[in-house]
Design a protein around this motif. Structure first.
Motif, PDB file in Angstrom:
ATOM      1  N   LYS A  46      -1.053   6.066   5.845  1.00  0.00           N
ATOM      2  CA  LYS A  46      -1.786   7.079   5.084  1.00  0.00           C
ATOM      3  C   LYS A  46      -1.573   8.468   5.668  1.00  0.00           C
ATOM      4  O   LYS A  46      -1.489   9.454   4.930  1.00  0.00           O
ATOM      5  CB  LYS A  46      -3.271   6.731   5.060  1.00  0.00           C
ATOM      6  N   SER A  74      -3.829   5.839  13.919  1.00  0.00           N
ATOM      7  CA  SER A  74      -3.276   5.410  12.633  1.00  0.00           C
ATOM      8  C   SER A  74      -2.297   6.441  12.085  1.00  0.00           C
ATOM      9  O   SER A  74      -1.874   6.343  10.936  1.00  0.00           O
ATOM     10  CB  SER A  74      -4.407   5.182  11.616  1.00  0.00           C
ATOM     11  N   THR A  83      -9.166   4.337  11.176  1.00  0.00           N
ATOM     12  CA  THR A  83      -8.575   5.637  10.896  1.00  0.00           C
ATOM     13  C   THR A  83      -8.364   6.418  12.188  1.00  0.00           C
ATOM     14  O   THR A  83      -8.651   5.941  13.278  1.00  0.00           O
ATOM     15  CB  THR A  83      -9.468   6.454   9.948  1.00  0.00           C
ATOM     16  N   ASP A  97      -4.264  -0.057   6.264  1.00  0.00           N
ATOM     17  CA  ASP A  97      -5.566   0.464   6.697  1.00  0.00           C
ATOM     18  C   ASP A  97      -5.671   0.585   8.207  1.00  0.00           C
ATOM     19  O   ASP A  97      -6.726   0.324   8.803  1.00  0.00           O
ATOM     20  CB  ASP A  97      -6.701  -0.423   6.157  1.00  0.00           C
ATOM     21  N   GLY A 125       0.817  -1.203   0.000  1.00  0.00           N
ATOM     22  CA  GLY A 125       0.000   0.000   0.000  1.00  0.00           C
ATOM     23  C   GLY A 125       0.851   1.253   0.000  1.00  0.00           C
ATOM     24  O   GLY A 125       1.741   1.415   0.836  1.00  0.00           O
ATOM     25  N   LYS A 136      -0.511  -7.316   4.429  1.00  0.00           N
ATOM     26  CA  LYS A 136      -0.577  -5.915   4.038  1.00  0.00           C
ATOM     27  C   LYS A 136       0.666  -5.212   4.576  1.00  0.00           C
ATOM     28  O   LYS A 136       0.919  -5.219   5.776  1.00  0.00           O
ATOM     29  CB  LYS A 136      -1.845  -5.264   4.583  1.00  0.00           C
ATOM     30  N   ASP A 165     -13.332   2.262  11.944  1.00  0.00           N
ATOM     31  CA  ASP A 165     -12.861   2.104  10.555  1.00  0.00           C
ATOM     32  C   ASP A 165     -11.341   2.085  10.387  1.00  0.00           C
ATOM     33  O   ASP A 165     -10.840   2.164   9.255  1.00  0.00           O
ATOM     34  CB  ASP A 165     -13.452   3.212   9.680  1.00  0.00           C
TER      35      ASP A 165
END
Length: 566
Positions: free
Chosen positions: A166, A345, A341, A207, A134, A161, A339
Motif C-alpha cells: 500500500k 509496511s 501499518t 495488509d 491486492g 494474500k 494494525d
C-alpha cells in the motif's frame, strides 16, 4: 513403536505440501490426511512483519542452514543454500517475491511430460484459486501508471494474500521513471503469463503481513492432522509398495499413498535412504536397493544473481531517518503490531522488477552452440534471458554492511542456466544432509551470459536520468572488461534458493527422469513426489509460486484418480 493409519501421508509442509494437504482434506470424501513437518510450528507473529521478511532466514530455528560444496566455478567458494524449516517451509523465510513465470514455461512443461494438465491455461486456473490479489498502492490513478493488472488474471478468494504494497518508499516511482527513460519497456503485471518488461513486483503479502504456506492450513478440517518436529527418515515398503513412513521412533502407515513434498534438497535424500535412487550411490553406503533410478539426485538447477550497489543523493530517499533511529524502528513495530501499518509496511516492501530478452546473448557463439531445443525454448515469445531487481534492501540481509542507507541495490539474475548440478549421499545416516553441488558457472553459456547481462545493468546505471543521483559505486566490478565482470560474479554470486529438478518428471522411457506426469515414482507403487524437485523446467520467476502450483496440480491428479470430490 506406535503405528497410526491414514489414507494419505504428505511429507513436508512447504508451499507444495500445504497446498496438497489442504486441497485433499477439503474434498467431499474427506480422506484422513497426515501432514508431517520436520520443523516447528513457526507461530511467532513477529516473523510475519512484511518489511522484515529479508531477515527471517537468519532465524536458525527456521532454516536448515544448508551450504553448497566448494564451487570450482567460483574459485572454491561455499555458497549459502538456505532452506525453510517448519510450517510454511521456504515461504516462511524467503524474500516474498511472488511471480508465476512465463506462460511458455508451462507450455514447455506440458510438452516435455506429454500432459496438457501442465499447460498455462490449467496452471493459471490453479494460481487464481490460491490467491487473493491486492492492488495496494496501485489502486489510485497515480499508482496505476506503475501496476495495473487485469482482474481476470488473478484470484480473489484464495488463502494466499499476494499483491502490491500500500505504501512505497519515496525513490520507487522516480526509479521506475528512470528505467523507462533508459529504454526498459514497462510491464503493468508480471503475473499475466508474460513477464517481459520492468514493473512493480508482486509480493506474497497483504495488509502488512507476509503470507506463508501455513495460511492454507487455517481452519483446516478435522480429517487433516498436522504433526511438527517430526523428520521423516525413510519410506516403509511392503515389497515395492509404499505403505508408510518411519520417523525417529515412530511409524505412520498410509492405506493409499505417501507423497513427498520435502523439496529439491530433501525429497531425494528420503528416497535414497529408502532404497530408491542410483544403485551406485546406494551401494556405497550399503543401503538395500528397492528400485534403481539413476536420475534421482541429478538435474539440480537454480537461479543465481549478483548485485550492483550504488550510493545515492540523500534527498532521493529517507531511509537514514528511519534505519538510523532505534526509536523510530521501535515505534514502527508498535504500530505494526496494532494494525499492520506504518514504516515496517513501507520500507523494503515494494520492489521494482523486470525480465528481459537479449539479442546480444542470443548472438553469441555460446548460445549458438546450445542444443536446438534449448535455443528454440529461449526464443519463445514470453521467455526472458535475465531478470533485474531494483530496491533490494541489502542492509537488512547483511547487518553492519552499510552505515549510510542512501543507496540503491540493483541485482541481475541469470535465467535458463545451462550448468547442471547434483545432490548425493554423504553417509548412511538419514539425519545427515546430502552434498549439494550446483556446479555454478560450469557451463560456457552461463559464463558468457552473466557478463553480457551485467554489462546491460551497468549501462542502465549510467543512463543520465539514473546517474544524476548516483554518488559512487559501493560494490561492482573493477572494470567493464569481460574478465573483471566474470571475476566479480565468481566473488559475489549468490543462490536465489530456487533449487529444482532433482527428481525430474518426464515420460516413461526417458533416461533422465524419476516420476511420471501423475507424480508417481517409477518402479514402485503408492509413492509420489510433488515439489520443486519434479519440475522439468527452471521456470522464469521466483519459484515459490511454482511450488504452490505443483502441489495444487498433484492435488487435482489425486482427486481425479481417487474420485475424492464425487
Amino acid at each position: 513403536m506406535a503405528e497410526e493409519v491414514y489414507d494419505f501421508i504428505i511429507v513436508g509442509a512447504g508451499p507444495a505440501g500445504c497446498t496438497l494437504a489442504s486441497s485433499l482434506a477439503r474434498t467431499i470424501a474427506k480422506p484422513r490426511i497426515l501432514l508431517l513437518e520436520a520443523g516447528s510450528k513457526n507461530d511467532d507473529k513477529s516473523h510475519r512483519v512484511v518489511g522484515k521478511r529479508w531477515m527471517t532466514f537468519q532465524e536458525e530455528s527456521m532454516n536448515w542452514g544448508y551450504k553448497t560444496t566448494p564451487q570450482d566455478g567460483c574459485d572454491g567458494r561455499v555458497l549459502d543454500y538456505s532452506r525453510g524449516k517448519g510450517l510454511g517451509g521456504g515461504s516462511a523465510i524467503n524474500f516474498g517475491i511472488y511471480t508465476v513465470g512465463a506462460r511458455d514455461d508451462y507450455e514447455s512443461w506440458a510438452e516435455i511430460v506429454g500432459d496438457e494438465g501442465f499447460g498455462w491455461d490449467q496452471m493459471q486456473r490453479r494460481f487464481k484459486s490460491l490467491e487473493t490479489f491486492g492492488l495496494g498502492g496501485c489502486g489510485s490513478e497515480e499508482g496505476s501508471k506503475y501496476g495495473n493488472p487485469t482482474a481476470g488474471d488473478h484470484g480473489h478468494e484464495g488463502a494466499l494474500k499476494v499483491g502490491f504494497a500500500k505504501e512505497w518508499e519515496m525513490d520507487l516511482r522516480p526509479l521506475m521513471d528512470c528505467f523507462e527513460e533508459a529504454g526498459l519497456e514497462r510491464n503493468l503485471d508480471h503475473n499475466s503469463g508474460d513477464p517481459l518488461g520492468m514493473g512493480l513486483c508482486v509480493h506474497s503479502a497483504g495488509d502488512g503481513v507476509r503470507s506463508t504456506a501455513k495460511d492454507l492450513l487455517i481452519d483446516g478440517p478435522g480429517n487433516l492432522v498436522v504433526i511438527t518436529d517430526t523428520p521423516v527418515q525413510r519410506i516403509l515398503f511392503d515389497g515395492k509398495r509404499a505403505v508408510g513412513v518411519e520417523t525417529r521412533g515412530n511409524k505412520f502407515l498410509a492405506s493409499k499413498e505417501v507423497i513427498l513434498c520435502a523439496g529439491s534438497l530433501d525429497s531425494p535424500k528420503i528416497l535414497m535412504h529408502s532404497g530408491i535412487g542410483p544403485a551406485s550411490e546406494l551401494n556405497k553406503f550399503n543401503i538395500p536397493i528397492v528400485h534403481d533410478i539413476p536420475a534421482i539426485g541429478q538435474g539440480l538447477k537454480d537461479h543465481f544473481f549478483a548485485p550492483l550497489l550504488l550510493s545515492r543523493s540523500p534527498e532521493t530517499n529517507d531511509r537514514n531517518a528511519f534505519f538510523k533511529s532505534e526509536a523510530a524502528m521501535t515505534d514502527a513495530m508498535t504500530q505494526w503490531e496494532e494494525d499492520g501499518t506504518g514504516p515496517w509496511s513501507k520500507y523494503g516492501c515494494q520492489l521494482t522488477i523486470g525480465w528481459f530478452k537479449s539479442d546480444t546473448i542470443t548472438s553469441t557463439e555460446e548460445f549458438k552452440a546450445l542444443p536446438k531445443s534449448t535455443r528454440e525454448f529461449m526464443n519463445r515469445e514470453t521467455i526472458p534471458h535475465y531478470e533485474v531487481v531494483a530496491g533490494f534492501p541489502i542492509h537488512l540481509l547483511f547487518p553492519g554492511m552499510l552505515s549510510d542507507y542512501s543507496y540503491t541495490c540493483l541485482a541481475v539474475f541469470l535465467m535458463n542456466e545451462q550448468s547442471v548440478g547434483e545432490v548425493r549421499l554423504q553417509s548412511s545416516n538419514p539425519d545427515d544432509p546430502l552434498l549439494f553441488d550446483p556446479k555454478i558457472l560450469s557451463h560456457p553459456f552461463d559464463q558468457r551470459a552473466v557478463i553480457d547481462m551485467y554489462r546491460h545493468l551497468l549501462e542502465i546505471s549510467k543512463h543520465p536520468s539514473f546517474a544524476k543521483d548516483s554518488l559512487a559505486t559501493i560494490l561492482g566490478p573493477k572494470s567493464e572488461s569481460d574478465d573483471d565482470i566474470l571475476q566479480f560474479w565468481k566473488d559475489n554470486i549468490s543462490s536465489s534458493w530456487h533449487m529444482m529438478g532433482t527428481v525430474k518428471m518426464g515420460r516413461i522411457g526417458d533416461r533422465d527422469v524419476a516420476v511420471d506426469s501423475g507424480f508417481r515414482v517409477f518402479g514402485v507403487e503408492g509413492l509420489r513426489v510433488a515439489d520443486m524437485s519434479v519440475v522439468p523446467v527452471l521456470t522464469n520467476n521466483h519459484t515459490q509460486a511454482t511450488a504452490y502450483v505443483t502441489g495444487a496440480t498433484c492435488a487435482d491428479v489425486l482427486i481425479r484418480e481417487y474420485e475424492l470430490d464425487q
